[in-house]
Design a protein around this motif. Structure first.
Motif, PDB file in Angstrom:
ATOM      1  N   PRO A 450       0.818  -1.224   0.000  1.00  0.00           N
ATOM      2  CA  PRO A 450       0.000   0.000   0.000  1.00  0.00           C
ATOM      3  C   PRO A 450       0.847   1.267   0.000  1.00  0.00           C
ATOM      4  N   ARG A 451       0.319   2.277  -0.662  1.00  0.00           N
ATOM      5  CA  ARG A 451       0.963   3.589  -0.691  1.00  0.00           C
ATOM      6  C   ARG A 451       0.096   4.569   0.087  1.00  0.00           C
ATOM      7  N   LEU A 452       0.742   5.348   0.932  1.00  0.00           N
ATOM      8  CA  LEU A 452       0.021   6.283   1.790  1.00  0.00           C
ATOM      9  C   LEU A 452      -0.514   7.453   0.977  1.00  0.00           C
ATOM     10  N   ARG A 453      -1.655   7.952   1.408  1.00  0.00           N
ATOM     11  CA  ARG A 453      -2.243   9.131   0.797  1.00  0.00           C
ATOM     12  C   ARG A 453      -2.997   9.909   1.874  1.00  0.00           C
ATOM     13  N   ALA A 454      -3.254  11.168   1.596  1.00  0.00           N
ATOM     14  CA  ALA A 454      -3.995  11.995   2.551  1.00  0.00           C
ATOM     15  C   ALA A 454      -5.473  11.663   2.476  1.00  0.00           C
ATOM     16  N   GLY A 455      -6.110  11.592   3.628  1.00  0.00           N
ATOM     17  CA  GLY A 455      -7.535  11.312   3.655  1.00  0.00           C
ATOM     18  C   GLY A 455      -8.345  12.438   3.042  1.00  0.00           C
ATOM     19  N   ALA A 456      -9.467  12.086   2.436  1.00  0.00           N
ATOM     20  CA  ALA A 456     -10.305  13.093   1.771  1.00  0.00           C
ATOM     21  C   ALA A 456     -10.794  14.146   2.758  1.00  0.00           C
ATOM     22  N   LYS A 457     -11.098  13.745   3.979  1.00  0.00           N
ATOM     23  CA  LYS A 457     -11.587  14.707   4.961  1.00  0.00           C
ATOM     24  C   LYS A 457     -10.517  15.713   5.346  1.00  0.00           C
ATOM     25  N   THR A 458      -9.280  15.282   5.392  1.00  0.00           N
ATOM     26  CA  THR A 458      -8.210  16.212   5.762  1.00  0.00           C
ATOM     27  C   THR A 458      -7.961  17.231   4.660  1.00  0.00           C
ATOM     28  N   VAL A 459      -8.085  16.804   3.405  1.00  0.00           N
ATOM     29  CA  VAL A 459      -7.949  17.750   2.293  1.00  0.00           C
ATOM     30  C   VAL A 459      -9.094  18.760   2.334  1.00  0.00           C
ATOM     31  N   ALA A 460     -10.295  18.282   2.603  1.00  0.00           N
ATOM     32  CA  ALA A 460     -11.442  19.188   2.689  1.00  0.00           C
ATOM     33  C   ALA A 460     -11.279  20.173   3.840  1.00  0.00           C
ATOM     34  N   LYS A 461     -10.694  19.716   4.943  1.00  0.00           N
ATOM     35  CA  LYS A 461     -10.471  20.610   6.079  1.00  0.00           C
ATOM     36  C   LYS A 461      -9.454  21.688   5.738  1.00  0.00           C
ATOM     37  N   LEU A 462      -8.401  21.328   5.016  1.00  0.00           N
ATOM     38  CA  LEU A 462      -7.417  22.333   4.592  1.00  0.00           C
ATOM     39  C   LEU A 462      -8.064  23.387   3.709  1.00  0.00           C
ATOM     40  N   LYS A 463      -8.880  22.955   2.768  1.00  0.00           N
ATOM     41  CA  LYS A 463      -9.540  23.915   1.881  1.00  0.00           C
ATOM     42  C   LYS A 463     -10.482  24.830   2.657  1.00  0.00           C
ATOM     43  N   ALA A 464     -11.149  24.289   3.666  1.00  0.00           N
ATOM     44  CA  ALA A 464     -12.037  25.121   4.485  1.00  0.00           C
ATOM     45  C   ALA A 464     -11.244  26.186   5.234  1.00  0.00           C
ATOM     46  N   ASN A 465     -10.071  25.830   5.736  1.00  0.00           N
ATOM     47  CA  ASN A 465      -9.234  26.814   6.428  1.00  0.00           C
ATOM     48  C   ASN A 465      -8.706  27.881   5.473  1.00  0.00           C
ATOM     49  N   VAL A 466      -8.359  27.477   4.241  1.00  0.00           N
ATOM     50  CA  VAL A 466      -7.890  28.442   3.250  1.00  0.00           C
ATOM     51  C   VAL A 466      -9.016  29.406   2.885  1.00  0.00           C
TER      52      VAL A 466
END
Length: 591
Positions: A450-466
């Motif tokens: 398996p290859r690690l990736r960022a969770g979809a919720k964490t990406v959405a949280k970053l965009k909300a903060n931006v």
């Protein structure tokens, strides 16, 4: 084979010593039953000391000391470990004695003497002495032919310590907590963390002055067990998935004391924590937990039992927690202090509400107490042979099949409910594929490796903060907005630097630049201003006027080819915008 080893036990009263020396009263001898051993090995003490009259046959040789015995070639330390004296200092000469191997063959003309119930004179308590600081009498040998043993202190063992004078180190933790070095380290940590004031509204900057005037009194209260902590200030913060998380903000003084307690207790508990626990433990991190999870999946455990504890920090059972703490902490002062912090109320709306359960987040002691509680879960999982990772109250167990996962989920839910009185959140817990779940912000793909990736919720949280930062862009230059964005972007990238693809960072860079172009387009406002700025950026006059007359919204205009060409990557790099993709590639080269 069993025998006895004897010594002449003289009481420490001077009058008794003189009468024995003059032969006016019978001398007495103490003997301990033990299991005999061969030369070079230790015997085993079987019973407590008993007093027998002088001249009774004893068929074992050796040198007896308080709490242990010496046999030829072997020095036996007390089984309970090193013990220190709180009161009177016991010297080696007062706790050791010499005995002749042939002492049992010597017969003194004495009569039987009376003894107490346990072979002890009134006022004399016999107990295990300190292993450290003991020394053999000079000239003592395993065999002394026919000589009367010479005892320290006029032929008698000068036993002055009682049970109250000997306390193990683990029973005197409060002195270590309030020691100068420990308190200085705790002060540095609290000041470095800054933090909000508690109910007394004292900021961290005023703590030093307060301690200079009040620390002697506070220290005296701690050592006397009279210190009472103040209530914690209740604060609620929103959770990413909805709901609110309750925090309890102690006063700055209470944070200092809790940090000092945490440093001392951590040295007792942390070494025995499970290797599968990664939360709030020095030398362990979230990234180690994530990599361990990926390795379990790569080994073939392609199902995960994701356990989420419902309001764990708010529902910790105080009785169970204190019973676990008492396993290693014997100092009643420290136990009382921890109990007072657990029961300190929450201050909200001008009222103090008592607390019967839970250890709210926000205090320095809360992470350690939560790990002490959940270490019982770790030990249970280890006993069952499971592969798992736990970070605070977030625990994932990795199994090979769905059926075994459902079986583990049912059994562990029962264990938590019955043994620890904790509830599993059924809505957030599941038995599922690891690539469908998020563990500490990370997910992974379904590849055999398996290859690690960022969770979809964490990406959405970053965009909300931006978006939140960009939303307050009115009245600020684009450069000021970028300065506010950069710390957030660097922190997010540093945490997700183990993602094994740069595609996500490239996509986020493009999205960020478009957000900034939108801000610029709105700031230019008028058609004339927009055309003039585009001409400055290199667009021809006619093309600029044709472009600005289009009736489209700011977000649509920020994504056009004209805006992309003239407000490109180079333009924003000159303004200081962090490129996630470039920083990610640089970190990969360094690592």
């Amino acid at each position: 084979m069993e025998g006895t080893i004897s010594r002449t036990a003289r009481v420490s009263v001077a009058r008794r010593n003189l009468k024995e020396a003059e032969g006016k009263i019978p001398a007495r001898r103490t003997e301990i039953a033990y299991k005999a051993a061969t030369t070079g090995q230790a015997g085993t003490c079987l019973i407590k000391p008993n007093i027998h009259p002088e001249g009774v046959e004893v068929d074992a040789a050796g040198k007896w000391e308080e709490g242990h015995a010496n046999y030829p070639g072997k020095f036996c330390r007390p089984a309970l470990g090193e013990i220190r004296s709180r009161g009177a200092e016991i010297t080696a000469s007062s706790c050791s004695a010499e005995c002749s191997r042939n002492h049992s063959s010597r017969s003194d003309q004495t009569t039987k003497g009376g003894t107490g119930n346990d072979g002890k004179e009134p006022g004399i308590s016999m107990m295990t002495g300190a292993a450290g600081g003991r020394a053999e009498m000079p000239g003592a040998t395993p065999e002394l032919s026919g000589r009367k043993p010479q005892l320290a202190g006029d032929g008698a063992a000068n036993i002055t310590g009682t049970t109250d004078n000997f306390i193990p180190e683990v029973e005197r933790l409060m002195e270590a907590i309030v020691s100068r070095g420990n308190m200085k380290a705790a002060y540095s940590r609290v000041v470095g963390n800054k933090g909000a004031p508690g109910v007394d509204n004292m900021p961290v900057t005023e703590l030093k002055g307060y301690l200079q005037g009040h620390w002697p009194r506070i220290k005296e209260e701690l050592l006397a067990g009279k210190y009472l902590p103040q209530p914690a200030r209740k604060v609620e913060i929103p959770k990413p998935d909805g709901g609110k998380r309750m925090l309890g903000i102690p006063t700055v003084l209470d944070r200092l004391i809790q940090q000092a307690v945490n440093q001392v207790l951590g040295a007792l508990f942390i070494p025995d924590f499970s290797k599968h626990s990664y939360g709030y433990i020095p030398g362990r991190s979230t990234h180690q937990a994530i990599k361990a999870a990926r390795n379990y999946v790569a080994e073939g455990r392609r199902w995960t039992v994701d356990i989420d504890l419902e309001k764990f920090f708010d529902r910790v059972n105080h009785d169970i927690l204190m019973s676990l703490v008492k396993r290693k902490v014997k100092d009643p002062l420290v136990l009382k202090l921890i109990g007072s912090y657990l029961k300190a109320g929450m201050f909200v709306g001008g009222l103090v509400s008592p607390r019967q359960e839970g250890t709210p987040q926000g205090s320095p002691l809360s992470p350690l107490l939560s790990n002490i509680m959940l270490d019982e879960l770790d030990k249970e999982l280890e006993k069952r042979g499971h592969a798992f990772c736990r970070y605070a109250d977030d625990c994932n167990i990795y199994v090979a099949t769905k059926a075994s996962g459902e079986r583990v989920m049912a059994s562990i839910t029962g264990f938590l409910s019955e043994q620890l009185k904790l509830t599993v959140n059924q809505a957030k817990s599941a038995v599922d594929r690891p690539w469908h779940r998020i563990f500490l912000g990370y997910s992974m793909n379904w590849y055999p490796r398996p290859r690690l990736r960022a969770g979809a919720k964490t990406v959405a949280k970053l965009k909300a903060n931006v978006r939140k930062i960009c939303r307050v862009g009115k009245g600020r230059s684009i450069k000021q907005v970028i300065e506010d964005l950069n710390p957030k972007l660097r922190g997010w990238l540093n945490y997700f630097r183990y993602v094994e693809s740069d595609y996500l960072f490239k996509e986020l860079d493009g999205w960020l630049r478009r957000k900034l172009r939108r801000i610029l387009w709105k700031q230019w406002k008028r058609t004339y201003t927009r055309a003039k700025n585009l001409i400055k950026l290199g667009l021809s006059r006619n093309a600029a006027w044709r472009f600005v007359r289009k009736q489209r919204g700011p977000w649509a205009m920020s994504g056009t080819n004209v805006m992309n060409r003239h407000l490109n990557t180079t333009y924003f790099e000159k303004l200081g915008l962090v490129s996630l993709q470039n920083q990610y590639l640089r970190l990969q080269r360094v690592s």
